[in-house]
Design a protein around this motif. Structure first.
Motif, PDB file in Angstrom:
ATOM      1  N   GLU A   8      -6.107  12.334   0.598  1.00 40.14           N
ATOM      2  CA  GLU A   8      -6.630  11.007   0.928  1.00 40.14           C
ATOM      3  C   GLU A   8      -7.025  10.899   2.395  1.00 40.14           C
ATOM      4  OE1 GLU A   8      -3.534   8.341  -0.173  1.00 40.14           O
ATOM      5  OE2 GLU A   8      -3.671   8.793  -2.314  1.00 40.14           O
ATOM      6  N   ASP A  38       0.831  -1.206   0.000  1.00 42.26           N
ATOM      7  CA  ASP A  38       0.000   0.000   0.000  1.00 42.26           C
ATOM      8  C   ASP A  38       0.866   1.258   0.000  1.00 42.26           C
ATOM      9  OD1 ASP A  38      -2.646   1.419   0.415  1.00 42.26           O
ATOM     10  OD2 ASP A  38      -1.631   2.026   2.260  1.00 42.26           O
ATOM     11  N   ALA A  39       1.932   1.256   0.794  1.00 42.91           N
ATOM     12  CA  ALA A  39       2.835   2.415   0.853  1.00 42.91           C
ATOM     13  C   ALA A  39       3.521   2.636  -0.487  1.00 42.91           C
ATOM     14  CB  ALA A  39       3.870   2.222   1.960  1.00 42.91           C
ATOM     15  N   GLU A  69      -1.180  14.854  -2.245  1.00 42.65           N
ATOM     16  CA  GLU A  69      -2.149  13.821  -2.576  1.00 42.65           C
ATOM     17  C   GLU A  69      -2.468  12.961  -1.350  1.00 42.65           C
ATOM     18  OE1 GLU A  69      -0.614  11.627  -5.851  1.00 42.65           O
ATOM     19  OE2 GLU A  69      -0.649  13.334  -7.228  1.00 42.65           O
ATOM     20  N   LEU A  70      -1.455  12.704  -0.516  1.00 39.23           N
ATOM     21  CA  LEU A  70      -1.682  11.924   0.703  1.00 39.23           C
ATOM     22  C   LEU A  70      -2.630  12.647   1.643  1.00 39.23           C
ATOM     23  CD1 LEU A  70       1.976  10.719   1.470  1.00 39.23           C
ATOM     24  CD2 LEU A  70       0.159   9.460   0.269  1.00 39.23           C
ATOM     25  N   ARG A 116       3.121  15.234  -4.483  1.00 36.18           N
ATOM     26  CA  ARG A 116       2.788  13.856  -4.129  1.00 36.18           C
ATOM     27  C   ARG A 116       2.361  13.770  -2.662  1.00 36.18           C
ATOM     28  NH1 ARG A 116       5.081   9.446  -6.758  1.00 36.18           N
ATOM     29  NH2 ARG A 116       5.411  10.952  -8.431  1.00 36.18           N
ATOM     30  N   LEU A 170       5.054   5.490   5.920  1.00 35.94           N
ATOM     31  CA  LEU A 170       3.678   5.149   5.566  1.00 35.94           C
ATOM     32  C   LEU A 170       3.370   3.675   5.814  1.00 35.94           C
ATOM     33  CD1 LEU A 170       3.033   7.065   2.215  1.00 35.94           C
ATOM     34  CD2 LEU A 170       2.112   7.596   4.482  1.00 35.94           C
ATOM     35  N   ARG A 175       1.283   2.727   8.580  1.00 33.51           N
ATOM     36  CA  ARG A 175      -0.109   3.159   8.479  1.00 33.51           C
ATOM     37  C   ARG A 175      -0.445   4.279   9.486  1.00 33.51           C
ATOM     38  NH1 ARG A 175      -2.883   0.019   4.995  1.00 33.51           N
ATOM     39  NH2 ARG A 175      -2.314  -2.172   4.681  1.00 33.51           N
ATOM     40  N   SER A 220       2.391   1.781  -3.380  1.00 34.66           N
ATOM     41  CA  SER A 220       1.378   2.219  -4.336  1.00 34.66           C
ATOM     42  C   SER A 220       0.997   3.680  -4.135  1.00 34.66           C
ATOM     43  CB  SER A 220       0.131   1.327  -4.199  1.00 34.66           C
ATOM     44  OG  SER A 220      -0.911   1.782  -5.028  1.00 34.66           O
ATOM     45  N   ARG A 221       0.842   4.091  -2.869  1.00 33.31           N
ATOM     46  CA  ARG A 221       0.414   5.465  -2.599  1.00 33.31           C
ATOM     47  C   ARG A 221       1.437   6.486  -3.070  1.00 33.31           C
ATOM     48  NH1 ARG A 221      -1.618   5.766   3.504  1.00 33.31           N
ATOM     49  NH2 ARG A 221      -2.389   7.818   2.830  1.00 33.31           N
ATOM     50  N   LEU A 222       2.706   6.117  -3.047  1.00 31.96           N
ATOM     51  CA  LEU A 222       3.747   7.024  -3.530  1.00 31.96           C
ATOM     52  C   LEU A 222       4.162   6.720  -4.966  1.00 31.96           C
ATOM     53  CD1 LEU A 222       5.982   7.456  -0.366  1.00 31.96           C
ATOM     54  CD2 LEU A 222       4.494   9.143  -1.416  1.00 31.96           C
ATOM     55  N   ARG A 223       3.506   5.724  -5.552  1.00 32.66           N
ATOM     56  CA  ARG A 223       3.744   5.340  -6.943  1.00 32.66           C
ATOM     57  C   ARG A 223       5.218   5.012  -7.209  1.00 32.66           C
ATOM     58  NH1 ARG A 223      -0.004   9.553  -7.704  1.00 32.66           N
ATOM     59  NH2 ARG A 223       1.459  10.988  -8.732  1.00 32.66           N
TER      60      ARG A 223
END
Length: 272
Positions: free
Chosen positions: A196, A130-131, A192-193, A189, A162, A165, A133-136
């Motif tokens: 979310e 997940d971490a 964007e977090l 970026r 991240l 969590r 992915s969230r930062l691509r």
């Protein structure tokens, strides 16, 4: 809406030096907060006090809970994550393995579990993916740190935080050393977090980036909170100009203010 985080009269004393002097402010959920000030203003000391690495007086609250007497390792478990100025990674582990080391919760029986099941738990593996992915940065998962650029290492450092969590993330100069365009892309970026739902408090010396990306800014000088407000209010605050440029209220100050405003580009809106 519950206040996500707050400090009241937070004070740190090192012998005869008061490094942090009765600092108080509150932060709402899903807010991007900048913490700025000249060198030695107490910014990192503030983060050390909040996370329990430095003894402090006053109160630290998070989601309605008083953490003032809670040790550092337990504060992390409440949902507070943090990065440090240094970019220390395990150089012989891949990016994914670095994140896994942070995400895996240790207990006294962990060594016994590792003997039977020498692989990450499902929760840790999911947190790591997940971490990434969230930062691509999925494409960096199997790369070793020595093969990363400085900008990539910055992303990995944030991703490692991240992986825990967190709901509140404290970033200590995350964009230091990056060029202007790279720093703004990095900040976007992070923005964007926040969109979310993550709450971020960030220290950075890049005034232009902070003014563009943050919802609100708090300014420290010699351990004291001298100004709080939105980017426009901070940009025009004479106390902030004096703290950064060392000017008094005279014609020269007006020229310095114009120079400072030109440097941060007020014509551009915040990064979203």
């Amino acid at each position: 809406m519950m206040t996500r985080f707050g400090v009241h009269d937070l004070t740190v004393q090192f012998g005869g030096l008061r490094a942090l002097d009765q600092v108080s402010f509150a932060v709402e959920p899903a807010t991007f907060v900048g913490l700025i000030g000249p060198n030695g203003a107490g910014k990192t000391t503030f983060m050390d006090a909040v996370t329990g690495f430095t003894p402090a007086t006053g109160t630290v609250t998070f989601e309605g809970h008083d953490l003032s007497r809670v040790p550092a390792h337990r504060r992390i478990r409440t949902g507070i994550g943090r990065t440090f100025q240094t970019l220390e990674l395990f150089e012989d582990l891949t990016v994914r393995e670095n994140l896994t080391a942070a995400a895996e919760k240790s207990t006294w029986w962990s060594p016994l579990v590792d003997l039977v099941r020498p692989r990450p738990s499902r929760a840790a593996a999911e947190a790591v993916e997940d971490a990434l992915s969230r930062l691509r940065i999925e494409d960096l998962a199997d790369v070793l740190p020595p093969d990363l650029s400085l900008g990539q290492r910055k992303f990995v450092t944030v991703a490692r935080a991240l992986a825990l969590r967190p709901r509140l993330l404290l970033l200590d100069e995350p964009a230091a050393g990056l060029g202007t365009s790279e720093a703004l892309a990095f900040a976007a970026r992070l923005r964007e977090l926040v969109e979310e739902g993550l709450t971020i408090i960030m220290i950075d010396h890049d005034m232009g980036m902070v003014l563009k990306v943050c919802d609100e800014i708090h300014v420290l000088d010699f351990g004291r909170l001298i100004a709080s407000g939105d980017p426009e209010a901070i940009r025009q605050d004479p106390r902030v100009i004096q703290a950064y440029l060392g000017v008094d209220d005279d014609p020269a100050a007006a020229e310095a203010a114009e120079a400072a405003e030109a440097a941060v580009g007020p014509e551009n809106g915040p990064v979203r």
